[in-house]
Design a protein around this motif. Structure first.
Motif, mmCIF file in Angstrom:
data_model
loop_
_atom_site.group_PDB
_atom_site.id
_atom_site.type_symbol
_atom_site.label_atom_id
_atom_site.label_comp_id
_atom_site.label_asym_id
_atom_site.label_seq_id
_atom_site.Cartn_x
_atom_site.Cartn_y
_atom_site.Cartn_z
ATOM 1 N N LYS A 296 0.828 -1.209 0.000
ATOM 2 C CA LYS A 296 0.000 0.000 0.000
ATOM 3 C C LYS A 296 0.859 1.255 0.000
ATOM 4 O O LYS A 296 0.515 2.259 -0.649
ATOM 5 N N GLU A 297 1.977 1.213 0.697
ATOM 6 C CA GLU A 297 2.874 2.373 0.733
ATOM 7 C C GLU A 297 3.375 2.694 -0.681
ATOM 8 O O GLU A 297 3.418 3.850 -1.092
ATOM 9 N N PHE A 298 3.730 1.661 -1.434
ATOM 10 C CA PHE A 298 4.180 1.846 -2.812
ATOM 11 C C PHE A 298 3.034 2.340 -3.686
ATOM 12 O O PHE A 298 3.215 3.233 -4.534
ATOM 13 N N GLU A 299 1.862 1.786 -3.499
ATOM 14 C CA GLU A 299 0.684 2.203 -4.265
ATOM 15 C C GLU A 299 0.405 3.696 -4.082
ATOM 16 O O GLU A 299 0.156 4.427 -5.048
ATOM 17 N N ASP A 300 0.472 4.172 -2.843
ATOM 18 C CA ASP A 300 0.254 5.591 -2.558
ATOM 19 C C ASP A 300 1.372 6.448 -3.151
ATOM 20 O O ASP A 300 1.130 7.559 -3.643
ATOM 21 N N PHE A 301 2.602 5.931 -3.116
ATOM 22 C CA PHE A 301 3.739 6.637 -3.692
ATOM 23 C C PHE A 301 3.528 6.860 -5.190
ATOM 24 O O PHE A 301 3.776 7.957 -5.712
ATOM 25 N N VAL A 302 3.066 5.844 -5.887
ATOM 26 C CA VAL A 302 2.826 5.955 -7.330
ATOM 27 C C VAL A 302 1.772 7.027 -7.618
ATOM 28 O O VAL A 302 1.929 7.832 -8.545
ATOM 29 N N ASP A 303 0.722 7.078 -6.809
ATOM 30 C CA ASP A 303 -0.315 8.107 -6.982
ATOM 31 C C ASP A 303 0.285 9.501 -6.832
ATOM 32 O O ASP A 303 -0.018 10.408 -7.624
ATOM 33 N N ARG A 304 1.136 9.682 -5.828
ATOM 34 C CA ARG A 304 1.777 10.994 -5.622
ATOM 35 C C ARG A 304 2.712 11.331 -6.783
ATOM 36 O O ARG A 304 2.802 12.482 -7.214
ATOM 37 N N GLU A 305 3.428 10.312 -7.277
ATOM 38 C CA GLU A 305 4.349 10.526 -8.391
ATOM 39 C C GLU A 305 3.616 10.956 -9.656
ATOM 40 O O GLU A 305 4.113 11.803 -10.406
ATOM 41 N N PHE A 306 2.456 10.372 -9.905
ATOM 42 C CA PHE A 306 1.653 10.779 -11.056
ATOM 43 C C PHE A 306 1.354 12.274 -10.979
ATOM 44 O O PHE A 306 1.538 13.012 -11.957
ATOM 45 N N ALA A 307 0.895 12.725 -9.823
ATOM 46 C CA ALA A 307 0.539 14.136 -9.650
ATOM 47 C C ALA A 307 1.768 15.037 -9.784
ATOM 48 O O ALA A 307 1.716 16.086 -10.436
ATOM 49 N N SER A 308 2.873 14.631 -9.169
ATOM 50 C CA SER A 308 4.102 15.423 -9.206
ATOM 51 C C SER A 308 4.672 15.520 -10.617
ATOM 52 O O SER A 308 5.075 16.608 -11.075
ATOM 53 N N LEU A 309 4.716 14.377 -11.332
ATOM 54 C CA LEU A 309 5.247 14.377 -12.701
ATOM 55 C C LEU A 309 4.388 15.226 -13.626
ATOM 56 O O LEU A 309 4.906 15.965 -14.462
ATOM 57 N N ARG A 310 3.072 15.121 -13.476
ATOM 58 C CA ARG A 310 2.169 15.905 -14.316
ATOM 59 C C ARG A 310 2.419 17.403 -14.095
ATOM 60 O O ARG A 310 2.500 18.171 -15.067
ATOM 61 N N ALA A 311 2.569 17.803 -12.844
ATOM 62 C CA ALA A 311 2.833 19.215 -12.537
ATOM 63 C C ALA A 311 4.167 19.659 -13.125
ATOM 64 O O ALA A 311 4.286 20.767 -13.678
ATOM 65 N N THR A 312 5.184 18.810 -13.015
ATOM 66 C CA THR A 312 6.509 19.133 -13.567
ATOM 67 C C THR A 312 6.453 19.275 -15.080
ATOM 68 O O THR A 312 7.054 20.186 -15.656
ATOM 69 N N MET A 313 5.720 18.385 -15.729
ATOM 70 C CA MET A 313 5.624 18.418 -17.189
ATOM 71 C C MET A 313 4.843 19.632 -17.682
ATOM 72 O O MET A 313 5.165 20.212 -18.716
ATOM 73 N N VAL A 314 3.825 20.025 -16.926
ATOM 74 C CA VAL A 314 3.084 21.244 -17.263
ATOM 75 C C VAL A 314 4.011 22.451 -17.141
ATOM 76 O O VAL A 314 4.062 23.307 -18.042
ATOM 77 N N LYS A 315 4.760 22.501 -16.054
ATOM 78 C CA LYS A 315 5.685 23.619 -15.823
ATOM 79 C C LYS A 315 6.769 23.691 -16.887
ATOM 80 O O LYS A 315 7.188 24.774 -17.288
ATOM 81 N N ALA A 316 7.204 22.516 -17.359
ATOM 82 C CA ALA A 316 8.264 22.472 -18.370
ATOM 83 C C ALA A 316 7.724 22.705 -19.776
ATOM 84 O O ALA A 316 8.496 22.741 -20.739
ATOM 85 N N GLY A 317 6.415 22.859 -19.907
ATOM 86 C CA GLY A 317 5.832 23.144 -21.212
ATOM 87 C C GLY A 317 5.627 21.911 -22.073
ATOM 88 O O GLY A 317 5.442 22.028 -23.300
ATOM 89 N N MET A 318 5.622 20.715 -21.451
ATOM 90 C CA MET A 318 5.478 19.488 -22.228
ATOM 91 C C MET A 318 4.017 19.115 -22.477
ATOM 92 O O MET A 318 3.687 18.467 -23.457
#
Length: 319
Positions: A296-318
């Motif tokens: 479950k800890e890994f499952e929650d980590f993946v959910d957070r990573e999805f949100a973080s990566l999406r925000a980073t990609m938006v900021k980078a103009g991707m």
């Protein structure tokens, strides 16, 4: 000795831990590697397979490489072809998350079963040894002059090296939408393109480039970590005035529809494998950082990573 007596004796020995590990664990693991041979996922999957056998957690491991679309092709095959299979595993990582965000494939990670994060590492950028460019400053200068003239080679679109290239462009005042990124389905293809001078600069984990850097065929010009990698004289982007730091990680998922008991058994096998000598040797050889996280800890980590990566990609103009 009667057959029933013999079988009872075997059961008693197994319960007492007196049987050889292989006899106790006649588990045949089927490892889906959603990338072509030679890359980080391939290296990780085969290292895990070797460690599973070294630890006596599996008696055999078979591998199936299916590259393309940031792992989405292999993911779809795994999800559709291994339902309820308690012996099936699939290698994945941050690259797959980025690919799902950009490519929006019909099959997602929510359709398979999270097991464990295994490792983390940072990306290294390299130049072919014969390149007229010698440093990241040279790459940046060329990119400012003509963004399209710099071909960035690496993993699938949405990979951490793709995101890093877009972040570098943004940090130095270049429109990230104008970068010329060339995706490859596996590390072997990317290495061939770099060595052949078909891309200007390549990016991936250090382990994929190590032998070529040491042989003088590639020149390492930057790493995406906060500080230099231990024992390696590769400057960080930050110390070169480019405020970019991004990490990569890899893990494994199980098949759709497995029971909690099957999931726990697979996690237990993975944990045993990470304690083996073979796994320790792979960690050292590939400059991987231990990052074990399960269930479950890994499952929650993946959910957070999805949100973080999406925000980073938006900021980078991707996106």
């Amino acid at each position: 000795m009667r057959r029933d007596t013999f079988l009872k004796s075997l059961a008693a020995l197994a319960a007492a831990g007196a049987l050889p590990a292989q006899a106790q664990n006649s588990v045949n693991i089927k490892m889906m590697i959603p990338a072509n041979p030679g890359g980080g996922w391939d290296t990780t999957g085969r290292a895990l397979g070797k460690a599973l056998q070294d630890a006596g957690a599996a008696s055999a491991v078979s591998y199936d490489n299916k590259g393309g679309a940031a792992g989405a092709i292999g993911l779809a095959q795994f999800a559709n072809g291994s339902k309820g299979d308690g012996n099936a595993m699939m290698v994945m990582g941050a690259v797959m998350l980025g690919g799902i965000i950009t490519g929006k494939p019909p099959v997602g990670l929510n359709q398979v079963t999270p097991l464990a994060r295994l490792t983390s590492e940072y990306n290294v950028f390299v130049l072919p040894a014969e390149s007229p460019l010698k440093t990241m400053a040279d790459v940046v200068a060329q990119m400012k002059k003509d963004p399209g003239s710099v071909k960035w080679g690496g993993g699938s679109r949405g990979s951490t090296e793709h995101i890093a290239a877009a972040m570098i462009a943004r940090e130095v005042g270049v429109d990230a939408a104008k970068i010329n990124y060339v995706p490859f389905r596996g590390g072997g293809e990317a290495v061939a393109a770099i060595l052949g001078g078909n891309v200007t600069v390549g990016g991936s984990g250090y382990s994929e480039f190590q032998q070529y850097i040491e042989a003088g065929k590639m020149r390492a010009i930057a790493v995406t970590s906060a500080t230099r990698l231990k024992g390696l004289n590769i400057p960080t982007l930050k110390e070169q005035g480019i405020n970019v730091e991004i990490g990569n990680w890899r893990g494994v998922y199980g098949a759709p529809g497995i029971s909690e008991a099957q999931r726990k058994q697979l996690i237990d096998l993975i944990v045993r494998a990470t304690k083996s000598k073979a796994w320790a040797e792979a960690m050292t050889k590939n400059q991987w950082t231990p990052a074990l996280m399960t269930g479950k800890e890994f499952e929650d980590f993946v959910d957070r990573e999805f949100a973080s990566l999406r925000a980073t990609m938006v900021k980078a103009g991707m996106i």
